[in-house]
Enzyme design. Structure first.
Site, mmCIF file in Angstrom:
data_model
loop_
_atom_site.group_PDB
_atom_site.id
_atom_site.type_symbol
_atom_site.label_atom_id
_atom_site.label_comp_id
_atom_site.label_asym_id
_atom_site.label_seq_id
_atom_site.Cartn_x
_atom_site.Cartn_y
_atom_site.Cartn_z
ATOM 1 N N GLY A 192 -10.887 -50.399 -25.763
ATOM 2 C CA GLY A 192 -10.708 -51.605 -26.292
ATOM 3 C C GLY A 192 -11.882 -52.525 -26.098
ATOM 4 O O GLY A 192 -12.455 -53.082 -27.084
ATOM 5 N N ARG A 234 4.272 -32.171 -19.997
ATOM 6 C CA ARG A 234 4.166 -32.706 -21.343
ATOM 7 C C ARG A 234 5.299 -33.357 -21.894
ATOM 8 O O ARG A 234 5.087 -34.268 -22.556
ATOM 9 C CB ARG A 234 3.786 -31.268 -22.192
ATOM 10 C CG ARG A 234 3.201 -31.891 -23.611
ATOM 11 C CD ARG A 234 2.495 -30.678 -24.281
ATOM 12 N NE ARG A 234 3.529 -29.820 -24.744
ATOM 13 C CZ ARG A 234 3.073 -28.932 -25.747
ATOM 14 N NH1 ARG A 234 1.804 -29.270 -26.369
ATOM 15 N NH2 ARG A 234 3.866 -28.068 -26.233
ATOM 16 N N ASN A 245 5.243 -41.731 -24.683
ATOM 17 C CA ASN A 245 4.583 -42.215 -25.469
ATOM 18 C C ASN A 245 5.447 -42.437 -26.854
ATOM 19 O O ASN A 245 5.038 -43.472 -27.607
ATOM 20 C CB ASN A 245 3.291 -41.237 -25.912
ATOM 21 C CG ASN A 245 2.215 -41.613 -25.118
ATOM 22 O OD1 ASN A 245 1.482 -42.638 -25.217
ATOM 23 N ND2 ASN A 245 1.801 -40.723 -23.999
ATOM 24 N N GLN A 253 6.292 -49.609 -31.512
ATOM 25 C CA GLN A 253 4.992 -50.251 -32.348
ATOM 26 C C GLN A 253 5.351 -49.929 -33.835
ATOM 27 O O GLN A 253 4.768 -50.828 -34.731
ATOM 28 C CB GLN A 253 3.813 -49.727 -31.776
ATOM 29 C CG GLN A 253 3.495 -50.233 -30.401
ATOM 30 C CD GLN A 253 2.069 -50.101 -29.948
ATOM 31 O OE1 GLN A 253 1.545 -49.326 -30.319
ATOM 32 N NE2 GLN A 253 2.094 -50.689 -28.740
ATOM 33 N N ASP A 292 -14.074 -35.871 -32.660
ATOM 34 C CA ASP A 292 -14.579 -34.324 -32.721
ATOM 35 C C ASP A 292 -15.389 -33.865 -33.868
ATOM 36 O O ASP A 292 -16.256 -33.103 -33.742
ATOM 37 C CB ASP A 292 -12.858 -33.709 -32.953
ATOM 38 C CG ASP A 292 -12.027 -33.983 -31.998
ATOM 39 O OD1 ASP A 292 -12.184 -33.967 -30.680
ATOM 40 O OD2 ASP A 292 -10.912 -34.806 -32.240
ATOM 41 N N ARG A 327 -18.566 -35.013 -32.988
ATOM 42 C CA ARG A 327 -19.273 -34.020 -31.732
ATOM 43 C C ARG A 327 -19.777 -32.520 -32.595
ATOM 44 O O ARG A 327 -20.662 -31.994 -32.178
ATOM 45 C CB ARG A 327 -18.154 -33.745 -30.834
ATOM 46 C CG ARG A 327 -17.781 -35.025 -29.936
ATOM 47 C CD ARG A 327 -16.608 -34.364 -29.272
ATOM 48 N NE ARG A 327 -16.582 -35.744 -28.210
ATOM 49 C CZ ARG A 327 -15.218 -35.692 -27.495
ATOM 50 N NH1 ARG A 327 -14.360 -35.149 -27.774
ATOM 51 N NH2 ARG A 327 -15.248 -36.760 -26.539
ATOM 52 N N HIS A 374 -5.782 -33.123 -32.069
ATOM 53 C CA HIS A 374 -6.579 -33.550 -31.391
ATOM 54 C C HIS A 374 -6.415 -33.119 -29.793
ATOM 55 O O HIS A 374 -5.886 -33.629 -29.243
ATOM 56 C CB HIS A 374 -6.854 -35.043 -31.330
ATOM 57 C CG HIS A 374 -7.608 -35.612 -30.338
ATOM 58 N ND1 HIS A 374 -9.091 -35.757 -30.383
ATOM 59 C CD2 HIS A 374 -7.418 -36.270 -29.309
ATOM 60 C CE1 HIS A 374 -9.665 -35.968 -29.401
ATOM 61 N NE2 HIS A 374 -8.591 -36.585 -28.727
ATOM 62 N N GLY A 414 -8.226 -52.105 -22.207
ATOM 63 C CA GLY A 414 -8.633 -51.023 -21.710
ATOM 64 C C GLY A 414 -10.094 -50.859 -21.946
ATOM 65 O O GLY A 414 -10.887 -51.544 -22.758
ATOM 66 N N GLN A 415 -10.574 -49.665 -21.637
ATOM 67 C CA GLN A 415 -11.885 -49.232 -21.792
ATOM 68 C C GLN A 415 -12.472 -49.128 -23.233
ATOM 69 O O GLN A 415 -13.451 -49.697 -23.579
ATOM 70 C CB GLN A 415 -12.453 -47.761 -21.377
ATOM 71 C CG GLN A 415 -11.752 -47.986 -19.804
ATOM 72 C CD GLN A 415 -12.725 -46.637 -19.077
ATOM 73 O OE1 GLN A 415 -13.918 -46.663 -18.842
ATOM 74 N NE2 GLN A 415 -11.950 -45.616 -19.001
HETATM 75 P P1 NAX Z 1 -7.479 -47.400 -20.556
HETATM 76 O O1 NAX Z 1 -6.474 -46.795 -19.695
HETATM 77 O O2 NAX Z 1 -8.760 -47.769 -20.235
HETATM 78 O O3 NAX Z 1 -6.906 -48.362 -21.606
HETATM 79 C C1 NAX Z 1 -5.766 -48.293 -22.112
HETATM 80 C C2 NAX Z 1 -4.982 -49.668 -22.283
HETATM 81 O O4 NAX Z 1 -3.591 -49.605 -23.049
HETATM 82 C C3 NAX Z 1 -4.667 -50.300 -20.998
HETATM 83 O O5 NAX Z 1 -5.216 -51.252 -20.607
HETATM 84 C C4 NAX Z 1 -3.085 -50.360 -20.832
HETATM 85 O O6 NAX Z 1 -2.675 -51.496 -20.128
HETATM 86 C C5 NAX Z 1 -2.771 -50.512 -22.367
HETATM 87 N N1 NAX Z 1 -1.535 -50.291 -22.717
HETATM 88 C C6 NAX Z 1 -0.541 -49.340 -22.055
HETATM 89 N N2 NAX Z 1 0.677 -49.283 -22.889
HETATM 90 C C7 NAX Z 1 0.399 -50.006 -23.739
HETATM 91 C C8 NAX Z 1 1.395 -50.625 -24.745
HETATM 92 N N3 NAX Z 1 2.795 -50.138 -24.962
HETATM 93 N N4 NAX Z 1 0.891 -51.537 -25.624
HETATM 94 C C9 NAX Z 1 -0.298 -52.279 -25.531
HETATM 95 N N5 NAX Z 1 -1.373 -51.589 -24.554
HETATM 96 C C10 NAX Z 1 -0.684 -50.798 -23.843
HETATM 97 O O7 NAX Z 1 -7.769 -46.066 -21.739
HETATM 98 P P2 NAX Z 1 -8.809 -45.797 -22.743
HETATM 99 O O8 NAX Z 1 -10.198 -45.049 -22.041
HETATM 100 O O9 NAX Z 1 -9.077 -47.015 -23.320
HETATM 101 O O10 NAX Z 1 -8.218 -44.817 -23.738
HETATM 102 C C11 NAX Z 1 -7.186 -45.061 -24.787
HETATM 103 C C12 NAX Z 1 -6.523 -43.827 -25.227
HETATM 104 O O11 NAX Z 1 -7.495 -43.258 -26.159
HETATM 105 C C13 NAX Z 1 -6.149 -42.852 -24.258
HETATM 106 O O12 NAX Z 1 -4.687 -42.314 -24.742
HETATM 107 C C14 NAX Z 1 -6.999 -41.692 -24.369
HETATM 108 O O13 NAX Z 1 -6.478 -40.300 -24.045
HETATM 109 C C15 NAX Z 1 -7.372 -41.832 -25.919
HETATM 110 N N6 NAX Z 1 -8.453 -41.429 -26.421
HETATM 111 C C16 NAX Z 1 -8.595 -40.709 -27.630
HETATM 112 C C17 NAX Z 1 -9.667 -40.223 -28.234
HETATM 113 C C18 NAX Z 1 -9.149 -39.525 -29.505
HETATM 114 O O14 NAX Z 1 -10.397 -39.189 -30.172
HETATM 115 N N7 NAX Z 1 -8.204 -39.514 -30.288
HETATM 116 C C19 NAX Z 1 -10.716 -40.056 -27.708
HETATM 117 C C20 NAX Z 1 -10.988 -40.944 -26.472
HETATM 118 C C21 NAX Z 1 -9.734 -41.072 -25.642
HETATM 119 O O15 NAX Z 1 -9.639 -40.002 -24.920
#
Ligand code: NAX
Length: 338
Positions: free
Chosen positions: A18, A99, A106, A113, A160, A163, A188, A15-16
Site C-alpha cells: 500500500g 492451506r 481469506n 469485499q 511474474d 520477472r 500465482h 501495509g507495505q
Molecule cells: P502487509 O502485511 O505489509 O500489508 C497487508 C495489509 O493488509 C496490512 O496493513 C493489514 O492490516 C491489511 N489487511 C488485512 N486484512 C484486511 C482486510 N480485511 N481489509 C483491509 N485491509 C486488511 O503485506 P504486503 O507486503 O503489503 O502484501 C500484501 C499482499 O500482497 C500479501 O497477501 C502478499 O502475499 C501479496 N503479494 C502478492 C503479489 C502478487 O504478485 N500477486 C506479490 C507481492 C506480495 O507477495
C-alpha cells in the site's frame, strides 16, 4: 473542462505494498497526468494508524491530481462509487497454518469485499486482487459480487510476467524493452508456468536467440527448464532471502502497470502482458477458474490471447498449475465460501 475524478479503493493501504502504491497513484503513474483521483483506503484496526499516517503524507505531497483521501474500516464506505479497486490486504499464512485455514481466512475477507463492491461500487468498477492466494481470492470476490461480470475481476501475475521478461533480457544481454510476448500461465504460485515459446527479443524468436547463446537446442531447453522457470517461479522466495522481506516496490509497480494496461490498453508495439482472468474454457482451463493467461486490452478490459500453439511440455505445465487452482476452488467450495 475539468476531467472527472476516478475513485480508487486500496485495501490493506496501511501495509507495505500500500505504501509503495499510494504516492505513485497520486502522482499519476497509474492513470496518467490528466486524471484526478480520489483515494479510499480500507484497513482493519491494526493497520488503521499506518493508513492514516500515509494519508497525512499524501497531503504533504501536495499532489495536484489528488482530489481527496479517506481512511476507513468500513467496506461500504471504502467501495462507495469505486471505479478501480486494488485488493491488497490479505491474511498471510501464520506459523503452523494449513492451506485450508489460509483459504478460509481469506474467503472471510474477499467474500465480503466482493459483496461490498457489488453493493456500492460504480457501474464500471474493475478490481484487481494482489493479496494471496490471489487467483482464488479473485474467484471468491467475483462469486460474491452478484451483478458484476466476473470479467471485471482479475488477479495480479504481472510481477511474474515482468520477472520472466527481465530474466530473459538479462540472459540475452538485451534491454528488457525489446522483449515481447512472454506469458505466465496458471496460478500465482510455485506451479506457475512462465512461457517464452512465443516470445521474441528484438524481433528474433527467444528460443532461437537462446540456442545461439547456449550453443544448441538441448542446452537452451535445459536453461529454460532448470534455470529460467524455477528462477521466475521462485523469485518471491529469493527476494525474501536476500532482502529479508517480501517484494514490495516491484509488486506495487506491477499492480500499477496491470491497472494502467487494463484501463488504458496494451499496445501492439509492446505485445501482450499476463493477468489472471476468468476462464471461459480457453486452453482447456475449466470455465470459472481465475488463471493467468497471455492477455491484451483495448481499454475495455483484458482479453485472453487465443489461438496459440501449446506443445506437450507446455500442456503438462499448464495442466499442473490448473490442477492446483481446481484444488483451491474445491477446498473453498467445501468451506461453503462459493
Ligand atoms: P502487509 O502485511 O505489509 O500489508 C497487508 C495489509 O493488509 C496490512 O496493513 C493489514 O492490516 C491489511 N489487511 C488485512 N486484512 C484486511 C482486510 N480485511 N481489509 C483491509 N485491509 C486488511 O503485506 P504486503 O507486503 O503489503 O502484501 C500484501 C499482499 O500482497 C500479501 O497477501 C502478499 O502475499 C501479496 N503479494 C502478492 C503479489 C502478487 O504478485 N500477486 C506479490 C507481492 C506480495 O507477495
Amino acid at each position: 473542462m475539468t476531467a472527472s475524478v476516478t475513485t480508487i479503493t486500496i485495501t490493506g493501504a496501511g501495509g507495505q505494498i500500500g505504501y509503495a502504491l499510494l504516492f505513485r497513484i497520486a502522482a499519476g503513474d497509474m492513470l496518467g497526468a490528466d486524471r484526478p483521483v480520489r483515494l479510499r483506503l480500507l484497513e482493519v484496526r491494526p493497520g488503521i494508524r499506518s493508513a492514516e499516517g500515509a494519508a497525512l503524507e499524501l497531503q504533504d505531497g501536495a499532489f495536484e491530481l489528488l482530489h481527496d483521501v479517506e481512511v476507513t474500516e468500513d467496506p461500504a464506505v471504502a467501495f462507495d462509487g469505486c471505479n478501480i479497486a486494488l485488493l491488497v490486504g490479505a491474511r498471510p499464512r501464520g506459523p503452523g497454518m494449513e492451506r485450508r485455514d489460509l483459504l478460509a481466512a481469506n474467503a472471510g475477507i474477499f467474500g465480503p469485499q466482493g459483496a461490498a463492491i457489488a453493493a456500492h461500487a460504480a457501474d464500471d468498477v474493475r478490481a484487481v486482487v494482489v493479496g494471496n492466494p490471489a487467483n482464488t481470492n479473485a474467484l471468491i470476490a467475483a462469486a460474491s459480487a452478484p451483478g458484476v461480470p466476473p470479467e471485471r475481476f482479475s488477479a495480479l501475475t504481472r510481477l511474474d510476467h515482468n520477472r520472466a521478461a527481465a530474466q530473459l533480457a538479462a540472459t540475452l544481454d538485451a534491454p528488457v524493452g525489446v522483449v515481447r510476448d512472454v506469458a505466465i500461465w496458471g496460478n500465482h504460485s510455485a506451479t506457475q508456468f512462465p512461457d517464452i515459446s512465443h516470445a521474441t527479443v528484438a524481433g528474433t524468436p527467444a528460443l532461437r536467440a537462446l540456442e545461439e547463446r547456449f550453443g544448441g537446442a538441448d542446452a537452451a531447453a535445459r536453461w529454460v527448464d532448470d534455470e529460467f522457470i524455477p528462477r521466475v517461479a521462485g523469485r518471491g522466495a529469493e527476494i525474501i532471502e536476500v532482502r529479508g522481506s517480501s517484494s514490495v516496490a516491484s509488486a506495487a509497480n506491477a499492480a500499477i502497470t496491470h491497472v494502467r494496461d487494463d484501463v488504458l490498453g496494451t499496445s501492439e508495439a509492446r505485445g501482450w502482458t499476463s493477468a489472471a482472468v476468468v476462464s471461459h474454457g480457453e486452453y482447456g482451463v475449466p470455465a470459472g477458474l481465475f488463471s493467468s493467461f497471455p492477455v491484451t486490452s483495448d481499454g475495455s478490459g483484458y482479453r485472453i490471447v487465443e489461438g496459440l500453439t501449446i506443445d506437450d511440455r507446455a500442456r503438462a505445465r499448464i495442466d499442473a498449475s490448473t490442477a492446483e487452482l481446481v484444488e483451491e476452488r474445491d477446498a473453498v467450495h467445501a468451506l461453503g465460501a462459493l
